[in-house]
Design an enzyme around this catalytic site. Structure first.
Site: not given
Ligand code: ZN
Length: 1035
Positions: A260, A372
């Site tokens: 990420h 996220d």
């Protein structure tokens, strides 16, 4: 007891094995101490430092100075380039040789002009494999370059991670050497780690725990660390455990490598480009030696960055994408905030993203990927569906502070009824390490056990950590199918979702938004970014609409397609989930504001060009005439009658009341007097009353509303004994995530603002507009000045607000206690609205003490209600009968200067009869956000011209743009805004040859040609349905 049999002492056996693999204890005699063999320093090490992020070709041409281990470099954001001369000792023939580099900065190894390996200590990436088996024929002298960024994985915070960057921070190189790597020792260490984890984590009730422990203990017995010939026997003891298979019913884990990478956060956008390269080159190295390894990667913008800055690496990525191992996911331009982007901007995230993936890799993504982000709009399922996506993965709701979300695999249904299959990896993370513990948690924590038997595990260090490691892969190889552990297989999102789809018959459905019960301050933090976002969404809307009209009227007009794409991409980038939410450092805020400035600048120019092309004849003076009118353009799909302000002959501000046609223009010359002028009166007690025949407001000397009524009505909107437009200041000290969080307890610290600096005074008392101004003290050192404006015929009163904000950990809101009773309030979201409770009955209710909204919120009872509109705010709440709009926060991390500046914003209050739908609240909120455009015209008059209109007030024609793939066609986006099933006529005065419904990616829907009838095109809508129409123009 047989000789050599193991005593029944679990603890000593466990600890014995632990010590055997410890990197701290007994390394002189344990296995771990044998991992690395001979070592040798570099033949030469030199460096040069630059404040710029130079490309390799420029960097290597600089003057390098001798450097030594322990040297330190800085300040943050500079770059240090090292030239490393290596000479591999010939006696290492046959050995695996690594170049080991340890530093607290993020490094990239370059060899022969190409990036070859990312190095980040925090991501367990400290070596570059020079050779897996040194041959005599190989060159033994190697020159490498290491590009070292003076920032860590999480930037350069002072002390804690989210603290603002420390300008004095230095970065050092602590290790640079050649080493012999003993692969056989490493493999044994991984075996023992897995067995130890099984022994410890499966617990004493599980016989597999003991089997693993005994095997590990026996391995220590047979293993002579000084004699590698003893290793195979030890390894086969481990293999015997790993090869005992599960039964058919065992859970299957779909492991996918991931990394990420926040597109900007505790570091600027520019550094992210290098983070992507460092991480992805590391992934490519792993792919070369691990044929099963798959890696999922989101955000088209990051691919685009690597494409333009690292073409060699990008070509390798393209190869692995073609092999379906490097897997683009998400379909969006960036992983955007899931709440605040407007409806059309959300569509553009997918449109830009999916088109990029299609162009570059020949296919669009079938999964939306947002692990996220701080909550997910109830409109997303429909937008996903419209963009070819029926699957969604996130995990962020595991961060909920109050309520545990009840599902991991479920159907998510949006406000229109669209459903997508949704999976939250039950390990509650998107950066796992491939440990036994995580696999067990994935099964144990899974709330849909027994319904579905497959879950995702995303492994790899995020951000600067460089993604997965070889060790993670090696751990999971041992867990492929081992009795007692879930099956772990390398997989892809498509494989996971395909099996989940097959197993989906018993899955539950969650209807409405996925609200994150945390980070609710992100609706308000960094108000200038919020304002930039709202304003630039409006600018791009207007430029596209006006350019589309110019194109339709004159086929020689050059529609600025590529410029608009560039500007949209800047806007979309700023919607990244740490930028638009305001949770980034000051450097990022500066970049973001610059991008907004660029959109404003370029947008103004494009708009001027479109208007000039569209209205050329009207702008030039007619021969013999000197009279001048004003061209008024309306970019919204309904007729508007409003007061406009234009510049008079002497440069003075002149007001005029105009009626502008739906999505069209007209010219006004003489000011039209209103049927009912605005009146304003001041009483002796300092209070002021304004009336315009639609509404009547009374204000006290502090600028508070003491009465708000519809004209000719006795029905009071302000609650008895209360004042509306009441400012309140709250203490705002969260538990940790400063820029992100506002906590429930802030509500207990409310202080109304009552210190008047300048009492209310009338500033305009004209026929067309009345206004009054006042100033308040805010906190210790901030001030607020407000102009309260009532225009002729306008159903709402506007509050143009300026704040000089100098607070620390304070939260400013404005409150409207109203005489309305309802258990639900309504808030605008993308292409629709949601209702949320006004009470705190259950934990799910009170966890939403601070929510988000777009342009309006409304509290209505049967027959009457009050709406609060805004031009740039997103935080809101309604508790009981009090509507609150969140205005400003003052967090100090990660940006110590956040919001400390001058602010200007406008909100409005609108009392209404009937429902908010019938009262036109939605249209009024658009009007507030999309002011009429006025341009001095050469002509005094022209017939009003309307390009488009819709017959149903429930339907909003949001967007008019050129089609992406057909220069002779326009795309129109419409949505049903009331939450009703309705039919509308779409009328156009443009030369339409053909009209067909298309999806959000502008792909025509089969058999959906619209009949062009006298009244226009007939469109039917279900509640909140979004429709797109491809209009082919006649040439
Ligand atoms: Zn993130």
């Amino acid at each position: 007891m047989a000789a050599g049999a193991m005593l029944k002492h679990r603890r000593t056996a466990l600890e014995r094995v632990e010590k055997f693999v410890s990197s701290v204890y007994f390394t002189d005699c344990n296995l771990r101490g044998r991992l690395l063999g001979a070592r040798c320093p570099p033949a030469a090490l030199s460096c040069f430092q630059s404040p710029q992020r130079l490309p390799y070709s420029r960097a290597v041409g600089q003057r390098f100075q001798p450097a030594a281990l322990g040297d330190s470099f800085g300040p943050p954001w500079e770059t240090c380039w090292f030239q490393v001369e290596l000479s591999i000792p010939p006696q290492w023939a046959g050995q695996e040789v690594h170049f080991v580099w340890e530093s607290d900065g993020e490094g990239m190894v370059w060899r022969d002009g190409q990036p070859v390996q990312g190095l980040t200590k925090e991501g367990e990436k400290t070596s570059y494999i020079l050779t897996s088996c040194l041959k005599e024929s190989e060159p033994h002298s190697v020159t490498l370059y290491v590009e070292l960024a003076c920032n860590g994985l999480f930037g350069a915070g002072k002390g804690t991670m989210i603290a603002p960057p420390d300008p004095d921070r230095r970065f050092t190189v602590s290790k640079a050497e050649l080493v012999v790597f003993n692969r056989d020792v490493y493999e044994l260490l991984v075996d023992l780690e897995i067995l130890l984890d099984m022994a410890q984590l499966l617990g004493e009730e599980n016989q597999r725990s003991f089997q693993a422990l005994y095997a590990a203990n026996q391995m220590v017995n047979v293993c002579d660390v000084t004699d590698p010939a003893t290793f195979p026997a030890a390894r086969s003891l481990a293999a015997a455990v790993f090869n005992q298979r599960n039964g058919e019913s065992q859970h299957t884990i779909h492991a996918m490598g991931h990394c990420h990478i926040d597109s900007a956060w505790l570091w600027p956008y520019e550094e992210t480009i290098r983070k992507c390269a460092r991480s992805w080159v590391t992934v490519i190295r792993l792919m070369e030696s691990n044929p099963e390894f798959t890696f999922v990667c989101s955000q088209a913008q990051q691919f685009e960055w690597v494409r333009s800055w690292y073409p060699g690496l990008y070509a390798q990525i393209q190869d692995y994408v073609a092999k379906r191992r490097f897997i683009p996911v998400g379909g969006t331009w960036v992983e955007m905030d899931g709440n605040l982007p407007g409806g059309e901007a959300m569509v553009r995230q997918f449109l830009q993203g999916q088109r990029f993936f299609q162009e570059q890799f020949g296919r669009i993504c079938s999964e939306f990927w947002l692990p996220d982000t701080f909550g997910y709009s109830a409109q997303l399922p429909q937008l996903m569906r419209g963009c070819g996506i029926g699957r969604f993965l996130t995990q962020k709701l595991s961060w909920n502070l109050v309520n545990a979300f009840p599902h991991h695999t479920f159907f998510w249904e949006g406000i229109d009824g669209s459903r997508v299959l949704t999976h939250f990896p039950p390990g509650d993370s998107y950066g796992m390490l491939g440990r036994v513990e995580e696999m067990l948690k994935t099964v144990k924590n899974n709330k849909d056990k027994g319904r579905v038997n497959h879950s995702a595990v995303l492994f790899g260090f995020g951000d600067g950590g460089g993604g997965p490691t070889q060790k993670m892969l090696d751990r999971m190889k041992r867990m492929r199918d081992t009795d007692g552990l879930p099956r772990v297989q390398m997989s892809t999102p498509d494989r996971l979702f395909s099996v989940l789809e097959k197993e989906s018959s018993q899955l539950c459905t969650w209807v409405g938004e996925l609200f994150l019960e945390l980070h609710n301050g992100t609706y308000t933090t960094q108000a200038q970014i919020k304002k930039g976002n709202r304003e630039c969404e409006q600018i791009l809307h207007d430029v596209e609409f006006l350019s589309a009209l110019a194109l339709a009227r004159d086929s020689s007009f050059q529609y600025p397609g590529s410029q608009l794409q560039r500007l949209w991409r800047l806007l979309l980038l700023n919607q990244f989930h740490d930028v638009l939410p305001g949770s980034c450092i000051q450097l990022v805020v500066e970049d973001a504001l610059q991008y907004y400035a660029e959109i404003r600048r370029a947008g103004a120019q494009l708009q001027e060009e479109a208007v000039y092309s569209l209205c050329r004849d009207l702008l030039q003076p007619e021969s013999g005439h000197t009279t001048e009118g004003t061209l008024v353009l309306n970019t919204l799909p309904w007729e508007r009658t409003e007061v406009i302000s234009r510049t008079g002959p002497a440069g003075e501000e002149v007001l005029a009341l105009v009626t502008a046609p739906s999505m069209g223009y007209t010219i006004v010359r003489e000011p039209v007097p209103p049927l009912q002028p605005v009146t304003v009166t001041e009483r002796e007690d300092g209070s002021v009353t304004m009336e315009n025949g639609v509404i009547a407001v009374s204000l006290d000397a502090m600028g508070r509303l003491i009465s708000l009524r519809l004209a000719d009505s006795e029905r009071e909107a302000v609650a008895d004994g209360c004042c509306a437009n009441q400012f309140a200041l709250f203490d705002d000290v969260p538990l940790y995530w400063d820029a992100w969080d506002v906590m429930d307890y802030h509500l207990e610290t409310r202080k109304p603002l009552t210190t008047v600096l300048k009492p209310l005074e009338i500033t305009l008392a004209g026929d067309l507009r009345a206004s009054a101004r006042f100033s308040l003290q805010v906190g210790k050192s901030s001030t607020l000045t407000q102009e309260i404006i009532l225009d002729a015929v306008c159903p709402y009163v506007r509050f143009v607000t300026e704040v000089d904000w100098k607070e620390s950990h304070k939260f400013l809101k404005v409150e409207f206690p109203v005489q309305v009773r309802s258990t639900n309030a309504t808030y605008e979201i993308q292409f629709g609205h949601v209702q949320r409770p006004t009470h705190w009955n259950t934990s799910w209710d009170w966890a939403r003490f601070e929510v988000w909204a777009h342009k309006w919120m409304d509290l209505s009872e049967h027959g009457f209600g009050v709406a609060v509109l805004n031009d740039s705010k997103y935080g809101a709440s309604t508790h009981g009968n009090v509507l609150s709009l969140s205005l400003l926060r003052a967090p100090k991390s990660p940006d110590a200067t956040a919001d400390i500046t001058q602010h200007r914003f406008t909100y409005a209050v609108l009392p209404h009869q009937g429902s908010f739908q019938d009262a036109g609240v939605i249209q009024c909120a658009y009007n507030l956000n999309f002011p009429l455009h006025t341009v001095p015209a050469g002509r005094a008059q022209c017939p009003a011209w309307s390009a488009f209109s819709v017959s149903s007030p429930a339907v909003v024609l949001e967007t008019v743009k050129q089609a992406e793939d057909r220069p002779d066609a326009l795309v129109l986006r419409l949505y049903e805004a009331h939450g009703s099933t309705t039919v509308t006529w779409l009328r156009s005065s443009l030369p339409v040859q053909e009209a067909v419904l298309c999806d959000l990616l502008e792909r025509p829907l089969a058999k959906n040609h619209l009949v062009l009838e006298q009244q226009g095109m007939r469109l039917s809508f279900t509640p909140f349905q979004v429709l797109s129409v491809l209009l082919v123009l006649r040439r």
